[in-house]
Enzyme design. Structure first.
Site, PDB file in Angstrom:
ATOM      1  N   GLU A   2      -8.870   5.964   1.330  1.00 10.44           N
ATOM      2  CA  GLU A   2      -8.271   5.185   2.415  1.00 10.44           C
ATOM      3  C   GLU A   2      -7.527   6.063   3.417  1.00 10.44           C
ATOM      4  OE1 GLU A   2      -8.301   1.514   2.669  1.00 10.44           O
ATOM      5  OE2 GLU A   2      -9.991   1.830   1.328  1.00 10.44           O
ATOM      6  N   HIS A   9      -1.681  -0.404   0.591  1.00  5.47           N
ATOM      7  CA  HIS A   9      -1.625   1.040   0.820  1.00  5.47           C
ATOM      8  C   HIS A   9      -0.214   1.536   0.546  1.00  5.47           C
ATOM      9  CE1 HIS A   9      -5.113   0.577   3.910  1.00  5.47           C
ATOM     10  NE2 HIS A   9      -5.589   1.082   2.789  1.00  5.47           N
ATOM     11  N   CYS A  69       0.310   2.099  10.580  1.00  2.00           N
ATOM     12  CA  CYS A  69      -1.138   1.887  10.483  1.00  2.00           C
ATOM     13  C   CYS A  69      -1.853   2.367  11.740  1.00  2.00           C
ATOM     14  CB  CYS A  69      -1.445   0.397  10.292  1.00  2.00           C
ATOM     15  SG  CYS A  69      -1.109  -0.230   8.632  1.00  2.00           S
TER      16      CYS A  69
END
Length: 448
Positions: A175, A251, A372
């Site tokens: 990720e 995350h 993000c």
């Protein structure tokens, strides 16, 4: 010594920004599915943040969005005919598939790649590995275009090394920088690369979440560290707490953030907090600056408050030695527990001396905050000079991109609009113009 600084490259929100609830395990994404979105507002909100940080003196870059709806993927999945035919077939036969290939999720560039600065790598180049994002279909189709955009932005192979994504299987679920932080005394010096994983793919007896998927594996992090030529004694691995993944912390950057000599994290973020702290302090050694471990207790801010406010999905930026500013979304200000904690933090003894609040509602509603939206890259002066200059934020680029958004973007988008052939035409026209503004060349399949 060649001085270095940290650049932030934010993803420009794409023309098909919509709420389709595609991200299982991301509470905000699921809760807002089927609401109309505002792509124009989303893109402008992101640009305002980029420009504000550039005006404060930070190096700020822009990464272009991807072609969406992604017709090549639909063709690979058996739809045929003209582009309009394909959209019509997909809308009738597989509407959720159409939503997936229309997602503007590449805006969250924390997931674009893992980056190791030249101070850490064996060949003294900056290394990029695009994340395979294999856990979510709509994101798993990103890495080839991401790689092309990164190569068009960081072109000079004297300074930059570009790798393909890891194998697209769950065992190497990657990720990107959402689960990666770098600690250092100064950006030009060798740092500690901190990799956080959700599970061990080849160890069935190891802990893992029960409700939501662990998207990132230890094996992926180890592969990236090998590939980037990192020194074993400067790499630390830590497992995210499976219970917080099951609570919606998909995350690590939703529950922790780090920069230089500060690690700001929640009490429940890691499976073994004591080991995480000891491993980082051991790797830090006797460097000139103190290593700050800023642990937020659960009785001050709950895990649910973290998820609701995105307290940790913030940008921790250095203005000088032991002087940092924390960039947070407006949701932090409207959460009483979080806002009270942040005020006490600034008043205390940590290096975090200021909070800056930004309105990012469009991104937040889809499950992504300030952290993000950006990919962090530590760069020497020579490496900064080697960047494609048309991708760096300044007054001219800000005005050009705002005008570009105003010209090409819709101010309302429903899921049903994704089947509109005109939206595809609008998006391609916008991206074709954007590659000229940002001097990217033909990075999209429709341009080749």
């Amino acid at each position: 010594m060649n001085t270095a600084t940290e650049a932030n490259f934010d993803g420009l929100v794409g023309p098909t920004h919509n709420y389709s609830g595609l991200s299982f395990g991301n509470v905000a994404s699921l809760n807002n599915s089927a609401r109309p979105s505002n792509p124009k507002a989303a893109a402008k909100q992101g640009l305002v943040k980029m420009k504000a940080l550039a005006d404060l003196g930070f190096v700020q870059g822009v990464l272009a969005p991807h072609e969406r709806p992604h017709i090549p993927t639909l063709r690979r999945l058996g739809f045929s005919g003209t582009d309009a035919d394909i959209l019509e077939q997909a809308a009738k036969q597989a509407p959720k598939l159409l939503a997936a290939v229309s997602s503007a999720s590449c805006m969250w560039t924390a997931n674009a790649a893992t980056v190791s600065p030249s101070g850490d790598t064996s060949d003294n180049r900056v290394h990029f590995t695009p994340a395979n994002l294999v856990n979510k279909f709509h994101r798993s189709i990103e890495h080839e275009t991401t790689g092309a955009i990164l190569q068009a932005t960081f072109k000079d192979d004297k300074h930059f090394a570009h790798h393909p994504a890891l194998p697209s299987v769950d065992h190497f679920g990657d990720e990107g920088a959402a689960n990666h932080t770098r600690f250092c005394h100064g950006y030009s010096e060798q740092g500690i690369e901190f990799f956080v994983y959700g599970m061990e793919a080849f160890n069935n007896s190891a802990p893992k979440p029960a409700k939501f998927p662990a998207r990132h594996t230890l094996e992926a992090s180890q592969a990236v560290a090998r590939r980037h030529g990192l020194s074993a004694d400067q790499v630390v691995y830590a497992q995210q707490n499976p219970d917080v993944i099951d609570a919606g912390v998909f995350h690590n950057d939703v529950i922790a953030v780090g920069n230089r000599n500060a690690h700001f994290y929640h009490q429940e973020a890691f499976l073994d907090t004591a080991k995480m702290k000891q491993d980082l302090l051991t790797a830090w050694g006797d460097r000139a600056s103190k290593f700050h471990l800023i642990e937020v207790p659960s009785d001050a801010v709950s895990v649910q408050d973290c998820i609701q406010s995105y307290l940790f999905n913030s940008q921790l930026l250095s203005r000088g030695d032991d002087d940092m500013v924390l960039v947070v979304p407006g949701e932090c200000e409207s959460n009483p527990a979080v806002w009270a904690y942040l005020n006490s933090l600034v008043a205390g003894q940590s290096p975090i001396n200021e909070i800056k609040v930004f309105d990012l509602k469009q991104s937040m509603s889809n499950g992504g905050g300030p952290a993000c939206l950006r990919l962090r890259i530590a760069l020497t002066q020579a490496e900064q000079q080697a960047i494609n200059p048309s991708t760096l934020m300044n007054d001219v680029l800000f005005e050009r991109l705002n005008n570009w958004v105003e010209k090409h973007y819709r101010d309302q988008l429903h899921e049903k609009d994704l089947a509109d052939p005109q939206l595809l035409i609008e998006s391609r026209s916008a991206l074709d113009e954007l590659t000229q503004i940002m001097n990217l060349g033909s990075v999209y399949e429709f341009q080749r």
